[in-house]
Design an enzyme around this catalytic site. Sequence first.
Site, PDB file in Angstrom:
ATOM      1  N   GLU A   8       4.556   1.298 -10.879  1.00  0.00           N
ATOM      2  CA  GLU A   8       5.878   1.266 -10.226  1.00  0.00           C
ATOM      3  C   GLU A   8       6.847   2.286 -10.814  1.00  0.00           C
ATOM      4  O   GLU A   8       8.036   2.029 -10.981  1.00  0.00           O
ATOM      5  CB  GLU A   8       6.460  -0.151 -10.257  1.00  0.00           C
ATOM      6  CG  GLU A   8       5.586  -1.133  -9.475  1.00  0.00           C
ATOM      7  CD  GLU A   8       6.256  -2.447  -9.203  1.00  0.00           C
ATOM      8  OE1 GLU A   8       7.453  -2.450  -8.873  1.00  0.00           O
ATOM      9  OE2 GLU A   8       5.559  -3.480  -9.305  1.00  0.00           O
ATOM     10  N   GLY A  31       0.803  -1.212   0.000  1.00  0.00           N
ATOM     11  CA  GLY A  31       0.000   0.000   0.000  1.00  0.00           C
ATOM     12  C   GLY A  31       0.835   1.261   0.000  1.00  0.00           C
ATOM     13  O   GLY A  31       1.315   1.700   1.050  1.00  0.00           O
ATOM     14  N   LEU A  32       1.033   1.841  -1.172  1.00  0.00           N
ATOM     15  CA  LEU A  32       1.805   3.081  -1.290  1.00  0.00           C
ATOM     16  C   LEU A  32       0.998   4.196  -1.943  1.00  0.00           C
ATOM     17  O   LEU A  32       0.861   5.283  -1.394  1.00  0.00           O
ATOM     18  CB  LEU A  32       3.082   2.822  -2.096  1.00  0.00           C
ATOM     19  CG  LEU A  32       3.961   4.052  -2.391  1.00  0.00           C
ATOM     20  CD1 LEU A  32       4.494   4.653  -1.096  1.00  0.00           C
ATOM     21  CD2 LEU A  32       5.112   3.685  -3.332  1.00  0.00           C
TER      22      LEU A  32
END
Length: 380
Positions: free
Chosen positions: A362, A123-124
Amino acid sequence: MLMLTEQHHQVRDMVRRFAEDVVAPRARELDETETFPHEAVKHMAELGLLGLPYPEEYGGAGMDTLSYAIAVEEVARVCASTAITLAAHVSLGCGPVAGVGTHEQKLRFLKPMASGEVLGAFGLTEPNAGSDAAGTQTRAVKAEGGWRVNGSKIYITNASWSKYITLTAVTDPSKGANGISAFIMDTSTPGFRVGKKEKKMGLRGSDTVEVVFEDCLIPDDQMLGDQTDGFKAFMKTLQGGRISIGALALGCAQGAYEHAVSYAKVRHQFGQPIANFQAVQFMLADMAMKIEAARHLVYHAAQLKDAGKSFVKEASMAKLFASEIGNWVTDKSIQIHGGMGYCRDLPVERMHRDVKLMEIGEGTSEIQRMVIAREILSGR
């Protein structure tokens, strides 16, 4: 072809058989119905893929990063939704615990994830913290015995089916990025819930959801690393994750290329196979060349990581090049297939939709160019 060890060839052969026998037959169904690949995940756990690059002591298979990249590539060759489920668990769900977790935390959390007993999520990303990950607004306030967490994360892979989730939260707003801490939390914790499920262009068999933290109490012993190092730990995790995304894009490109070659040999126009026409031959030649170049970049970054050397620049190069090549190759594969390629009857249409995410997730292509330039100009 790159020189691989016998172990690498064994991993490729094993995963290819699994991908073709178990994953490929259901790939279209997962996409059409937006169904999570439960059966494939169970098989991947049995094969040891869910902990491939982690030590046996912590439930893994004890193999290297290159073996893991090859595995992701082979699964993505037939189904990117299943491949990203694998990659998000191994690289992101397990990564922060493996990277900065204590021995006790690794035994408690990494071992069940790497052994395939449970899944992990990462979780970012938040509504206002995408490329600017340091803009995290989820807060963790010190409480008796732990930290009270409130906030939300978006575009989280596997979260609906994960036992554990690693997350970032601001613990000291006065310190900027150094005030962001990392935690691991059981998803059964009161106050945690899964919110909106995203309706996506591609990777439709992958679970992508919002997660919400409402006064969740996370015990002190579930902070990962030092209080000031959470952001750094997650950024380091993403560096390794870029190898995963590069491998995933590479697999999509390889699969689409193979379909194009096969189709060009059997599709007849003007009384002969279209493979006889120079325009098609040139496309296939360029596809093969660019895929091989991408493979060298991805494998090289993996080998640097395995050697304990800096791989920041190389991972960004691999992720950037492979994702852009993946989009180009799948596009050209559709072109070679013509009208059939534009229809869902053939997998190349799905592959083209799936691989687009690799230029975004990402770290976008723009962020990768910033990272590469920074590494070049700093002399690293």
